[in-house]
Design a protein around this motif. Sequence first.
Motif, mmCIF file in Angstrom:
data_model
loop_
_atom_site.group_PDB
_atom_site.id
_atom_site.type_symbol
_atom_site.label_atom_id
_atom_site.label_comp_id
_atom_site.label_asym_id
_atom_site.label_seq_id
_atom_site.Cartn_x
_atom_site.Cartn_y
_atom_site.Cartn_z
ATOM 1 N N GLU A 36 24.094 20.408 57.432
ATOM 2 C CA GLU A 36 24.938 21.221 58.223
ATOM 3 C C GLU A 36 24.391 22.591 57.937
ATOM 4 O OE1 GLU A 36 27.152 23.086 60.381
ATOM 5 O OE2 GLU A 36 26.904 21.113 60.454
ATOM 6 N N PRO A 37 23.729 23.077 58.858
ATOM 7 C CA PRO A 37 23.094 24.587 58.489
ATOM 8 C C PRO A 37 24.122 25.615 58.097
ATOM 9 C CG PRO A 37 22.518 23.654 60.851
ATOM 10 C CD PRO A 37 23.865 22.829 60.245
ATOM 11 N N LEU A 38 23.551 26.034 56.838
ATOM 12 C CA LEU A 38 24.561 27.153 56.134
ATOM 13 C C LEU A 38 23.888 28.372 56.504
ATOM 14 C CD1 LEU A 38 24.497 25.654 52.560
ATOM 15 C CD2 LEU A 38 26.185 25.511 54.123
ATOM 16 N N GLY B 287 33.028 27.276 52.101
ATOM 17 C CA GLY B 287 33.842 28.117 52.456
ATOM 18 C C GLY B 287 33.560 28.629 53.750
ATOM 19 N N ALA B 288 32.467 28.198 54.524
ATOM 20 C CA ALA B 288 32.231 28.845 55.791
ATOM 21 C C ALA B 288 33.534 28.806 56.797
ATOM 22 C CB ALA B 288 30.978 27.996 56.283
ATOM 23 N N PRO B 289 33.170 29.621 57.707
ATOM 24 C CA PRO B 289 34.486 29.641 58.717
ATOM 25 C C PRO B 289 34.748 28.330 59.591
ATOM 26 C CG PRO B 289 32.771 31.393 59.230
ATOM 27 C CD PRO B 289 32.471 30.448 58.299
ATOM 28 N N LYS B 290 33.558 27.406 59.854
ATOM 29 C CA LYS B 290 33.615 26.306 60.623
ATOM 30 C C LYS B 290 33.482 25.089 59.652
ATOM 31 C CE LYS B 290 32.062 28.099 65.058
ATOM 32 N NZ LYS B 290 31.019 28.084 66.095
ATOM 33 N N ASN B 291 34.143 23.889 60.133
ATOM 34 C CA ASN B 291 33.886 22.805 59.200
ATOM 35 C C ASN B 291 32.402 22.033 59.446
ATOM 36 O OD1 ASN B 291 36.542 22.083 58.644
ATOM 37 N ND2 ASN B 291 37.075 21.507 60.404
ATOM 38 N N PRO B 292 31.924 21.430 58.277
ATOM 39 C CA PRO B 292 30.557 20.833 58.506
ATOM 40 C C PRO B 292 30.556 20.016 59.773
ATOM 41 C CG PRO B 292 31.653 19.892 56.621
ATOM 42 C CD PRO B 292 32.722 21.038 57.218
ATOM 43 N N ALA B 293 29.342 19.772 60.163
ATOM 44 C CA ALA B 293 29.024 18.773 61.277
ATOM 45 C C ALA B 293 29.233 17.270 60.940
ATOM 46 C CB ALA B 293 27.373 18.841 61.749
ATOM 47 N N GLN C 101 37.911 27.744 49.443
ATOM 48 C CA GLN C 101 39.170 28.064 50.324
ATOM 49 C C GLN C 101 39.372 29.562 50.245
ATOM 50 O OE1 GLN C 101 41.103 25.325 51.999
ATOM 51 N NE2 GLN C 101 41.187 27.452 52.769
ATOM 52 N N ARG C 102 39.387 30.046 49.211
ATOM 53 C CA ARG C 102 39.450 31.519 49.144
ATOM 54 C C ARG C 102 38.680 32.355 50.091
ATOM 55 N NH1 ARG C 102 41.747 29.922 44.312
ATOM 56 N NH2 ARG C 102 39.696 29.922 42.795
ATOM 57 N N HIS C 103 37.668 31.706 50.435
ATOM 58 C CA HIS C 103 36.607 32.555 51.283
ATOM 59 C C HIS C 103 36.782 32.198 52.598
ATOM 60 C CE1 HIS C 103 34.351 34.046 48.069
ATOM 61 N NE2 HIS C 103 34.382 33.107 47.428
ATOM 62 N N THR C 104 37.742 31.373 53.004
ATOM 63 C CA THR C 104 37.921 30.916 54.498
ATOM 64 C C THR C 104 39.057 31.000 54.842
ATOM 65 O OG1 THR C 104 37.084 29.300 56.188
ATOM 66 C CG2 THR C 104 37.747 28.421 54.037
ATOM 67 N N GLN C 105 39.200 31.183 56.366
ATOM 68 C CA GLN C 105 40.576 31.063 56.856
ATOM 69 C C GLN C 105 41.327 29.708 57.262
ATOM 70 O OE1 GLN C 105 42.487 33.991 58.952
ATOM 71 N NE2 GLN C 105 41.270 35.491 57.532
ATOM 72 N N TYR D 155 37.418 6.837 47.935
ATOM 73 C CA TYR D 155 36.568 7.982 47.600
ATOM 74 C C TYR D 155 37.138 9.006 48.238
ATOM 75 C CZ TYR D 155 33.441 4.732 45.579
ATOM 76 O OH TYR D 155 32.853 3.420 44.889
ATOM 77 N N ILE D 156 37.249 10.228 47.733
ATOM 78 C CA ILE D 156 37.682 11.512 48.413
ATOM 79 C C ILE D 156 36.498 12.362 48.167
ATOM 80 C CG2 ILE D 156 39.521 13.135 48.126
ATOM 81 C CD1 ILE D 156 40.664 10.334 48.557
ATOM 82 N N VAL D 157 36.358 13.328 49.427
ATOM 83 C CA VAL D 157 35.481 14.255 49.550
ATOM 84 C C VAL D 157 36.175 15.508 50.316
ATOM 85 C CG1 VAL D 157 33.435 12.956 49.522
ATOM 86 C CG2 VAL D 157 34.361 13.248 51.637
ATOM 87 N N ALA D 158 35.622 16.643 50.292
ATOM 88 C CA ALA D 158 36.282 17.695 51.054
ATOM 89 C C ALA D 158 35.189 18.394 51.845
ATOM 90 C CB ALA D 158 36.600 18.870 49.834
ATOM 91 N N ALA D 159 35.783 18.792 53.071
ATOM 92 C CA ALA D 159 34.585 19.391 54.142
ATOM 93 C C ALA D 159 34.743 20.770 54.027
ATOM 94 C CB ALA D 159 35.200 18.927 55.598
ATOM 95 N N SER D 160 33.930 21.145 52.784
ATOM 96 C CA SER D 160 34.447 22.563 52.316
ATOM 97 C C SER D 160 33.013 23.539 53.236
ATOM 98 C CB SER D 160 33.889 22.748 50.870
ATOM 99 O OG SER D 160 32.667 22.584 50.448
ATOM 100 N N LYS D 161 31.824 22.961 53.227
ATOM 101 C CA LYS D 161 30.701 23.954 53.788
ATOM 102 C C LYS D 161 30.759 25.151 53.185
ATOM 103 C CE LYS D 161 28.379 25.230 58.066
ATOM 104 N NZ LYS D 161 28.523 25.000 59.394
#
Length: 166
Positions: free
Chosen positions: A7-9, A93-99, A149-153, A85-91
């Motif tokens: 996923e492009p950062l 803290g980017a504004p959009k979810n990862p691909a 999470q603090r870096h994204t809406q 298994y639990i994972v977070a779609a954090s990217k």
Amino acid sequence: MSEFDFEPLSQTQIDEYSSTAGKAFSRADWDALNEQQIALFRVNNGTIAEGPFQGTPTLLLSTIGARTGATYTNPMGYTRDGDRYIVAASKLGAPKNPAWYHNLLANPIVTVEVGPERFQAGASVAQGSERDRLWVSHTTFWPNIAEYQRHTQRVIPIVILERLPQ
């Protein structure tokens, strides 16, 4: 396209990682790092001895592209909730979810590699009180996710991966 999908950062996110890693990363460096982490994982039966995933619980999540139908693989930190298994779609803290998150919404049957195992899993997004409980558990182990999470809406999704019967 290679067998790997990253996923492009943004350059800002790469710069942020660079500051924590102590060296500068370019887009090409980041892509090469991801390829390296995936290769190290597979060569070493699910352990990574160097790089950002060194010494951490890491799995490889392979999804089917929502538009392309191609297989994409991403290394991810995880926690466990019983057999799940639990994972977070954090990217980061980017504004959009990862691909990969978009892909699993379209195609929720995924492949998980953890340790020397490789299996099919059903992916679902945690909701409500279950999401809250898993968020606390996940961010207790991975406090950087709470910082993202603090870096994204957007609300960072928590994804549950449950092994499918063979």
